[in-house]
Design a protein around this motif. Sequence first.
Motif, PDB file in Angstrom:
ATOM      1  N   ASP A  24       6.087  -5.333   2.987  1.00  0.00           N
ATOM      2  CA  ASP A  24       5.987  -4.378   4.100  1.00  0.00           C
ATOM      3  C   ASP A  24       5.898  -2.943   3.588  1.00  0.00           C
ATOM      4  N   ALA A  25       6.754  -2.615   2.601  1.00  0.00           N
ATOM      5  CA  ALA A  25       6.761  -1.263   2.049  1.00  0.00           C
ATOM      6  C   ALA A  25       5.432  -0.933   1.378  1.00  0.00           C
ATOM      7  N   LEU A  26       4.892  -1.877   0.622  1.00  0.00           N
ATOM      8  CA  LEU A  26       3.616  -1.657  -0.063  1.00  0.00           C
ATOM      9  C   LEU A  26       2.471  -1.497   0.931  1.00  0.00           C
ATOM     10  N   VAL A  27       2.416  -2.401   1.904  1.00  0.00           N
ATOM     11  CA  VAL A  27       1.331  -2.361   2.888  1.00  0.00           C
ATOM     12  C   VAL A  27       1.396  -1.083   3.715  1.00  0.00           C
ATOM     13  N   ASN A  28       2.591  -0.740   4.204  1.00  0.00           N
ATOM     14  CA  ASN A  28       2.737   0.476   5.018  1.00  0.00           C
ATOM     15  C   ASN A  28       2.404   1.731   4.217  1.00  0.00           C
ATOM     16  N   GLY A  29       2.855   1.757   2.952  1.00  0.00           N
ATOM     17  CA  GLY A  29       2.547   2.894   2.098  1.00  0.00           C
ATOM     18  C   GLY A  29       1.063   3.022   1.838  1.00  0.00           C
ATOM     19  N   ALA A  30       0.389   1.884   1.627  1.00  0.00           N
ATOM     20  CA  ALA A  30      -1.051   1.894   1.372  1.00  0.00           C
ATOM     21  C   ALA A  30      -1.827   2.344   2.600  1.00  0.00           C
ATOM     22  N   VAL A  31      -1.407   1.870   3.771  1.00  0.00           N
ATOM     23  CA  VAL A  31      -2.083   2.245   5.014  1.00  0.00           C
ATOM     24  C   VAL A  31      -1.942   3.747   5.270  1.00  0.00           C
ATOM     25  N   LYS A  32      -0.738   4.296   5.031  1.00  0.00           N
ATOM     26  CA  LYS A  32      -0.526   5.734   5.217  1.00  0.00           C
ATOM     27  C   LYS A  32      -1.371   6.544   4.245  1.00  0.00           C
ATOM     28  N   SER A  33      -1.444   6.070   2.986  1.00  0.00           N
ATOM     29  CA  SER A  33      -2.255   6.778   1.995  1.00  0.00           C
ATOM     30  C   SER A  33      -3.724   6.772   2.392  1.00  0.00           C
ATOM     31  N   ALA A  34      -4.192   5.605   2.850  1.00  0.00           N
ATOM     32  CA  ALA A  34      -5.596   5.484   3.242  1.00  0.00           C
ATOM     33  C   ALA A  34      -5.903   6.363   4.456  1.00  0.00           C
ATOM     34  N   SER A  35      -4.982   6.396   5.421  1.00  0.00           N
ATOM     35  CA  SER A  35      -5.220   7.178   6.638  1.00  0.00           C
ATOM     36  C   SER A  35      -5.146   8.673   6.375  1.00  0.00           C
ATOM     37  N   SER A  36      -4.484   9.074   5.280  1.00  0.00           N
ATOM     38  CA  SER A  36      -4.361  10.494   4.959  1.00  0.00           C
ATOM     39  C   SER A  36      -5.522  11.009   4.113  1.00  0.00           C
TER      40      SER A  36
END
Length: 256
Positions: free
Chosen positions: A214-226
């Motif tokens: 969950d932490a990896l996926v959420n972090g990756a999604v935030k990075s991609a959206s930024s």
Amino acid sequence: MKKLLIIGGIVLTVIVGGAVYLFSSLDGIVKKIIEDVGSQVAGVKVSVGGVKISLSEGKASITGLTVANPPGFSSDPAIKLGEISVVLDTGSVRSNPIVVKDVLIGAPAVAYEISSGGSNLDAIQKNVEAFTAAKQGAKAEPVKSEPAAKPGDKSEEKKVVIDHLAITGGQVKLAAGGIPGAATTANLPKIEMKDIGKGSGGASATQVAQKVLDALVNGAVKSASSLGNLVGNVGDKAKALIPGDMGGSVKGIFGK
């Protein structure tokens, strides 16, 4: 008396031989547990390159851990983790829960692939959520045929308390699945978690896997959206490579 000594010697040899086999196989046992539990939680194949454990030093390392992409995406892994270093509290190895002082996951690489049906990370996250819901549903159903495990019971599930877990030096690769050149990268922010399982008497292997994924996926999604304009550039490449209305639709997936 002589026969008793011979029998005793045979029993001792079997016990020692069994202990040697157990400790020599410990790395392989842990490797299989990680692969089995990880695959169940993520809903895709999880593979481990190698595991090295030193109980005397209270240290372990895991290398080559990869999480495969869901069906419909590239054959490349969705997640590749660098070396995972683990420091144990050696005094807790025979207790339940086992206390893990520190877990460091270095240089993870996350591939965030986007297609017309959504992203690979969305699919993995849905798998994790479905697994969690199924586990919670199973716990909610009373089981009358099996007595509850007592403290010290061999059937009791081993749990862990992790004092500190950090994921550092990661990168996210954002791409439109199957479109050459439509890709860009971003740094994954440092992820830290503390006291996992501390307030609940320990966390199971599946619960730890859920938290890390969950932490990896959420972090990756935030990075991609930024990524901002870079995401728009990927969308432009996608539109240029796919003619007509379909190109515009694929670009729309990137929010531009």
